[in-house]
Write a protein that holds these residues in place. Structure first.
Motif, PDB file in Angstrom:
ATOM      1  N   GLU A 127       0.830  -1.202   0.000  1.00  8.14           N
ATOM      2  CA  GLU A 127       0.000   0.000   0.000  1.00  8.14           C
ATOM      3  C   GLU A 127       0.864   1.250   0.000  1.00  8.14           C
ATOM      4  OE1 GLU A 127      -2.638  -0.297   3.286  1.00  8.14           O
ATOM      5  OE2 GLU A 127      -3.672  -2.087   2.531  1.00  8.14           O
ATOM      6  N   GLU A 128       1.964   1.229   0.772  1.00 13.85           N
ATOM      7  CA  GLU A 128       2.894   2.349   0.757  1.00 13.85           C
ATOM      8  C   GLU A 128       3.914   2.142  -0.348  1.00 13.85           C
ATOM      9  OE1 GLU A 128       6.315   4.605   3.454  1.00 13.85           O
ATOM     10  OE2 GLU A 128       5.056   3.071   4.383  1.00 13.85           O
ATOM     11  N   ASP A 129       4.150   3.182  -1.118  1.00 13.35           N
ATOM     12  CA  ASP A 129       5.083   3.073  -2.241  1.00 13.35           C
ATOM     13  C   ASP A 129       6.502   3.367  -1.763  1.00 13.35           C
ATOM     14  OD1 ASP A 129       6.405   2.972  -4.604  1.00 13.35           O
ATOM     15  OD2 ASP A 129       5.365   4.635  -5.556  1.00 13.35           O
ATOM     16  N   ARG A 130       7.203   2.318  -1.346  1.00 13.67           N
ATOM     17  CA  ARG A 130       8.592   2.467  -0.916  1.00 13.67           C
ATOM     18  C   ARG A 130       9.569   2.298  -2.079  1.00 13.67           C
ATOM     19  NH1 ARG A 130       5.960  -0.017   3.514  1.00 13.67           N
ATOM     20  NH2 ARG A 130       6.023  -1.988   2.387  1.00 13.67           N
ATOM     21  N   ALA A 131       9.058   2.058  -3.286  1.00 11.65           N
ATOM     22  CA  ALA A 131       9.918   1.863  -4.456  1.00 11.65           C
ATOM     23  C   ALA A 131       9.952   3.082  -5.370  1.00 11.65           C
ATOM     24  CB  ALA A 131       9.441   0.644  -5.252  1.00 11.65           C
ATOM     25  N   ASP A 135       9.029  11.206  -2.684  1.00 13.15           N
ATOM     26  CA  ASP A 135       9.240  10.028  -3.528  1.00 13.15           C
ATOM     27  C   ASP A 135       8.009   9.148  -3.663  1.00 13.15           C
ATOM     28  OD1 ASP A 135       9.116   8.783  -1.060  1.00 13.15           O
ATOM     29  OD2 ASP A 135      11.212   8.159  -1.037  1.00 13.15           O
ATOM     30  N   GLY A 136       6.949   9.447  -2.911  1.00 16.98           N
ATOM     31  CA  GLY A 136       5.735   8.648  -2.980  1.00 16.98           C
ATOM     32  C   GLY A 136       5.492   7.801  -1.750  1.00 16.98           C
ATOM     33  N   SER A 137       6.440   7.797  -0.817  1.00 18.86           N
ATOM     34  CA  SER A 137       6.280   7.010   0.407  1.00 18.86           C
ATOM     35  C   SER A 137       5.396   7.770   1.395  1.00 18.86           C
ATOM     36  CB  SER A 137       7.645   6.731   1.042  1.00 18.86           C
ATOM     37  OG  SER A 137       8.236   7.941   1.490  1.00 18.86           O
ATOM     38  N   ALA A 138       5.106   7.130   2.505  1.00 20.81           N
ATOM     39  CA  ALA A 138       4.256   7.751   3.519  1.00 20.81           C
ATOM     40  C   ALA A 138       4.876   9.021   4.082  1.00 20.81           C
ATOM     41  CB  ALA A 138       3.984   6.757   4.645  1.00 20.81           C
ATOM     42  N   ARG A 139       6.203   9.138   4.045  1.00 22.33           N
ATOM     43  CA  ARG A 139       6.850  10.332   4.584  1.00 22.33           C
ATOM     44  C   ARG A 139       6.514  11.583   3.776  1.00 22.33           C
ATOM     45  NH1 ARG A 139      10.517   6.665   4.163  1.00 22.33           N
ATOM     46  NH2 ARG A 139      11.744   7.753   2.589  1.00 22.33           N
ATOM     47  N   GLY A 140       6.017  11.402   2.557  1.00 20.74           N
ATOM     48  CA  GLY A 140       5.562  12.541   1.756  1.00 20.74           C
ATOM     49  C   GLY A 140       4.073  12.502   1.531  1.00 20.74           C
ATOM     50  N   ALA A 174       3.970  11.362  -4.842  1.00 21.70           N
ATOM     51  CA  ALA A 174       5.242  11.743  -5.449  1.00 21.70           C
ATOM     52  C   ALA A 174       5.096  13.113  -6.107  1.00 21.70           C
ATOM     53  CB  ALA A 174       5.664  10.712  -6.481  1.00 21.70           C
ATOM     54  N   ARG A 175       6.089  13.958  -5.904  1.00 22.12           N
ATOM     55  CA  ARG A 175       6.072  15.266  -6.551  1.00 22.12           C
ATOM     56  C   ARG A 175       7.486  15.852  -6.532  1.00 22.12           C
ATOM     57  NH1 ARG A 175       2.685  19.422  -2.821  1.00 22.12           N
ATOM     58  NH2 ARG A 175       1.053  17.838  -3.120  1.00 22.12           N
ATOM     59  N   PRO A 176       7.824  16.683  -7.523  1.00 22.87           N
ATOM     60  CA  PRO A 176       9.145  17.322  -7.522  1.00 22.87           C
ATOM     61  C   PRO A 176       9.175  18.536  -6.615  1.00 22.87           C
ATOM     62  CG  PRO A 176       7.928  17.937  -9.502  1.00 22.87           C
ATOM     63  CD  PRO A 176       7.061  16.971  -8.749  1.00 22.87           C
TER      64      PRO A 176
END
Length: 605
Positions: free
Chosen positions: A205-209, A529-534, A538-540
Motif C-alpha cells: 500500500e505504501e510506495d517504498r519503491a 518520492d511517494g512514500s508515507a513520509r511525503g 510523489a512530486r518534484p
C-alpha cells in the motif's frame, strides 16, 4: 560455491549459470582484443558498457546489477573481496588522481569500498580495466554480473526492499520482477532503445519503491472482484525535466503485464526521439503526445493480444514456479518458541540504554509475521559517504545476514541494507553486533539518513561535489535528540542535473550546478518520492531562490529547518513533519530564511 542464493531468493539454474559464465568469458576476450589493438576504443565502448563498465573522472567504474535489491551472504562476501583486492587507487596507476582528490579535501575514504546506489546496484570506483575480466569471473561465481546496468536498454528492475515481508503488502512483487528480469535480458526489442529505461515494482500500500519516478511504475492492486493486477504508470523520471508518471491503466490483469510493457516499449521505440539525448527519455514523449501516446499503446497492446496471441502472457504454472523461490526460509518457518528471558533482556536494555531504544524506534519495523522484525543497518555516519561500504563492513554484514536473517539482505533505494528475517528475540544481540560493525546509527528516515550521489569527486558528469556537502550537514547534526526533534525528513543531494542523488524527490533537495567554473548549489523544497513520509504522493521539489556557495549550503539548510521548527503545529498527538509544514504554509517563509543566510554571507565579503 554453496549457498550462493538464500533459500528465499531466486536460484540460478544450469542455464543461468552458463549464460553468466559465458558472458564473463566473452568479455575477457573482448578486453584482450582491445588491449592488443584489435578493437578500437570506439568499438570497445559499447561492449564494456553492456557489462557495466564506465570510465569516470579518474578511473573506470563498475556497476554490478542487484535485481530488485536482493543479496545473499555469499554475494556480499564476494563484493567484499572485490573491494579489498581490486578497488585500490593506491596500487599505482591512479595515485596521481587520488592525490588530486585528497587535495580537494574530500571526506570519502576512497579505497577498498563498494557504493550502494539509489537503484539498488553496487558500484566500484577504482578497478583498472586490466583486472576487469578477473572481477567479472568472481561475480559470475556467485551469479552476479553487470548486464542491464548501462546503455539504452531496460535497466536493472528495482523493488520495495520489504517485498514479501511487509505487513501492508497486497502481493509479493518479486516473482514478477524476476520473470521480467529474465524476459528483458537481451530481448531484441529492448536492446537499442532511444534512451535508458527503468522499471520499479511494489506490492504494498505504501510506495517504498518510488514507482512514480520511473519510466514504468507498477503497483500491485486488487479490482472490485478481488482479482490481482497492476496499476501501470508510464513516463516518470528525474533529470533535467522532473515528471511524475501518468497512469495508463488503473487495473491490468497480472498475466498481461509483459504484453503491456512490450506495447509501451514498441511505441517508445517507434516515436521516441533519437536526435537529442536530452529529449530521448519516454517521459518527454508521454508529455508531448498525451492522449495520443496512450491510444497508441492501447492499440499496440490490442494487436499483441488479439493478433499475436499474447505471446508474453504469464501462465499460472510459470507464476507458481517462480513464486516457489520466494517463500519463508525453512530456518525461519520452523517453529520457535517465545523466549521470555530474551524479551525481558531486550526491554531492560531499552530502559537502560537510550541508544538501543532509539535504534528499536528508528531502525526496526514491523513484519507480516508478528514474531519477526525488519531491521535496517545504516551506513550513514561521519567520515563515511552515504551509500559507501568498506570491505570490512561488507564482510561484517554478511556475517550478520547469516546469523540473523536466513542468509538474505536487501539494498534500499536510500542506500542502506535491510535484514528482512530477524526474530524479535535476536534484536538485542543484533544491535550489539551492529554497534561493533559501526552499522547501528539510529537515524533511519532522519536528516542524516541522507541520499547522495558520488558527485564531482568521482563522476565525470558532475558539476559539483556532493560528498563534502553531505559530510558538512552530517557533522552539524549529530545530536540524536535534535534529529528526533526535527523528525522524519528526506534530504537528497545530486552533483548534477542527472539526479542520481534524487534531489527532485527530497523534502530538501540540493543540486550542484556550475557557474563560470565554480561550484554552486540550488536548494529545492517540497519534493517527495511517494512514500508515507511525503503523504503518499510523489512530486518534484521547487527551487527556493538563487544558488548558494558551498560554504553557505549547511547554513541554508539550518535556516530552513529553524524556520520549520518555528512554524510547525500540533497534529493530534504529534507535531507536523517538515513536509507537512511546507505544504501548509508554502515556500515563502523558508525562502526568506535561506535568503538571510545568503545576505549575511554577502555582507561578510
Amino acid at each position: 560455491m554453496p549457498g550462493i542464493s538464500a533459500a528465499n531468493m531466486y536460484r540460478y539454474n544450469d542455464f543461468d549459470k552458463a549464460f553468466v559464465a559465458n558472458r564473463a568469458a566473452q568479455f575477457r576476450d573482448q578486453i584482450g582484443r582491445w588491449q592488443n589493438g584489435k578493437l578500437s576504443d570506439a568499438a570497445f565502448l559499447p561492449l564494456r558498457l553492456q557489462n557495466g563498465w564506465y570510465v569516470q573522472r579518474h578511473a573506470p567504474m563498475l556497476r554490478v546489477a542487484v535485481p530488485y535489491g536482493e543479496l545473499s551472504s555469499a554475494q556480499l562476501r564476494v563484493l567484499a573481496r572485490i573491494a579489498r583486492e581490486y578497488d585500490d587507487p593506491d596500487a599505482g596507476i591512479y595515485r596521481r588522481a587520488l592525490e588530486a582528490q585528497r587535495k580537494l579535501g574530500t571526506v570519502r575514504l576512497p579505497a577498498h569500498h563498494a557504493h550502494f546506489t539509489t537503484r539498488t546496484n553496487v558500484q566500484f570506483n577504482w578497478i583498472p580495466l586490466s583486472k576487469a575480466a578477473d572481477v567479472m569471473d568472481l561475480l559470475a561465481s556467485v551469479d552476479m554480473h553487470g548486464i542491464q546496468t548501462s546503455g539504452n536498454c531496460i535497466r536493472n528492475i528495482s523493488c520495495d526492499e520489504r517485498a514479501g515481508v511487509a505487513p501492508d503488502e497486497i502481493a509479493d512483487p518479486r516473482p514478477f520482477a524476476e520473470i521480467m528480469r529474465q524476459w528483458t535480458t537481451l530481448h531484441p526489442e529492448f536492446a537499442f532503445l532511444p534512451r535508458k529505461f527503468k522499471i520499479a515494482i511494489t506490492g504494498a500500500e505504501e510506495d517504498r519503491a518510488a514507482t512514480g519516478w520511473h519510466d514504468v511504475g507498477l503497483r500491485l492492486v486488487h479490482d472490485e472482484n478481488g482479482e490481482l493486477g497492476f496499476r501501470v504508470a508510464v513516463g516518470g523520471g528525474m533529470g533535467r525535466t522532473p515528471v511524475i508518471g501518468v497512469v495508463l491503466r488503473e487495473f491490468l490483469p497480472w498475466r498481461h503485464i509483459m504484453n503491456y510493457i512490450e506495447a509501451v516499449v514498441r511505441v517508445y521505440n517507434q516515436f521516441g526521439r533519437r536526435d537529442n539525448k536530452y529529449k530521448a527519455r519516454i517521459k518527454i514523449l508521454v508529455k508531448a503526445e498525451g492522449q495520443r501516446f496512450i491510444d497508441e499503446v492501447e492499440e499496440e497492446f490490442r494487436q499483441i493480444v488479439e493478433c499475436d496471441g499474447g505471446p508474453h502472457t504469464i501462465p499460472q504454472t510459470e507464476f507458481d514456479r517462480m513464486s516457489a523461490y520466494f517463500v519463508v526460509p525453512p530456518q525461519v518457518a520452523a517453529s520457535r518458541s517465545p523466549d521470555a528471558a530474551a524479551d525481558a533482556a531486550r526491554e531492560e536494555a531499552a530502559r537502560q540504554t537510550p541508544l538501543f531504544q532509539r535504534w528499536l524506534e528508528r531502525n526496526v519495523a514491523r513484519h507480516k509475521d508478528p514474531s519477526l522484525r525488519i531491521v535496517t543497518l545504516s551506513f550513514k555516519r561521519p567520515l563515511q559517504a552515504p551509500g559507501d561500504a568498506s570491505a570490512d563492513q561488507l564482510e561484517r554484514v554478511a556475517d550478520l545476514v547469516d546469523r540473523f536473517s536466513a542468509g538474505e539482505a536487501r539494498v534500499t533505494h536510500t542506500q542502506n541494507i535491510v535484514l528482512p528475517w530477524v526474530h524479535s528475540d535476536d534484536l538485542l544481540p543484533l544491535w550489539h553486533a551492529a554497534v561493533a560493525a559501526q552499522l547501528a546509527s539510529a537515524n533511519v528516515h532522519l536528516l542524516t539518513d541522507m541520499i547522495s550521489c558520488p558527485g564531482g569527486d568521482f563522476c565525470a558528469l558532475a558539476n559539483a561535489r556532493s560528498l563534502p556537502i553531505a559530510q558538512s550537514i552530517m557533522e552539524r547534526y549529530q545530536d540524536l535528540d535534535e534529529l528526533n526533534d526535527i523528525g522524519e525528513i528526506d534530504l537528497h543531494i545530486s552533483g548534477c542535473i542527472n539526479s542520481c542523488g534524487h534531489h527532485h524527490s527530497g523534502h530538501i533537495g540540493i543540486l550542484g550546478v556550475d557557474k563560470d567554473g565554480a561550484e554552486w548549489y540550488q536548494v529545492t523544497l517540497g519534493g517527495a518520492d511517494g512514500s508515507a513520509r511525503g503523504s503518499g504522493e510523489a512530486r518534484p521539489g521547487k527551487v527556493i531562490g538563487p544558488s548558494f556557495a558551498a560554504h553557505e549550503v549547511t547554513d541554508a539548510v539550518e535556516a530552513v529547518l529553524g524556520c520549520y521548527l518555528t512554524l510547525r503545529e500540533p497534529r493530534g498527538d504529534r507535531r507536523e513533519t517538515f513536509i507537512e509544514t511546507v505544504r501548509r504554509v508554502g515556500l515563502e517563509p523558508f525562502k526568506a530564511a535561506a535568503d538571510a543566510v545568503r545576505a549575511t554571507a554577502e555582507d561578510r565579503t
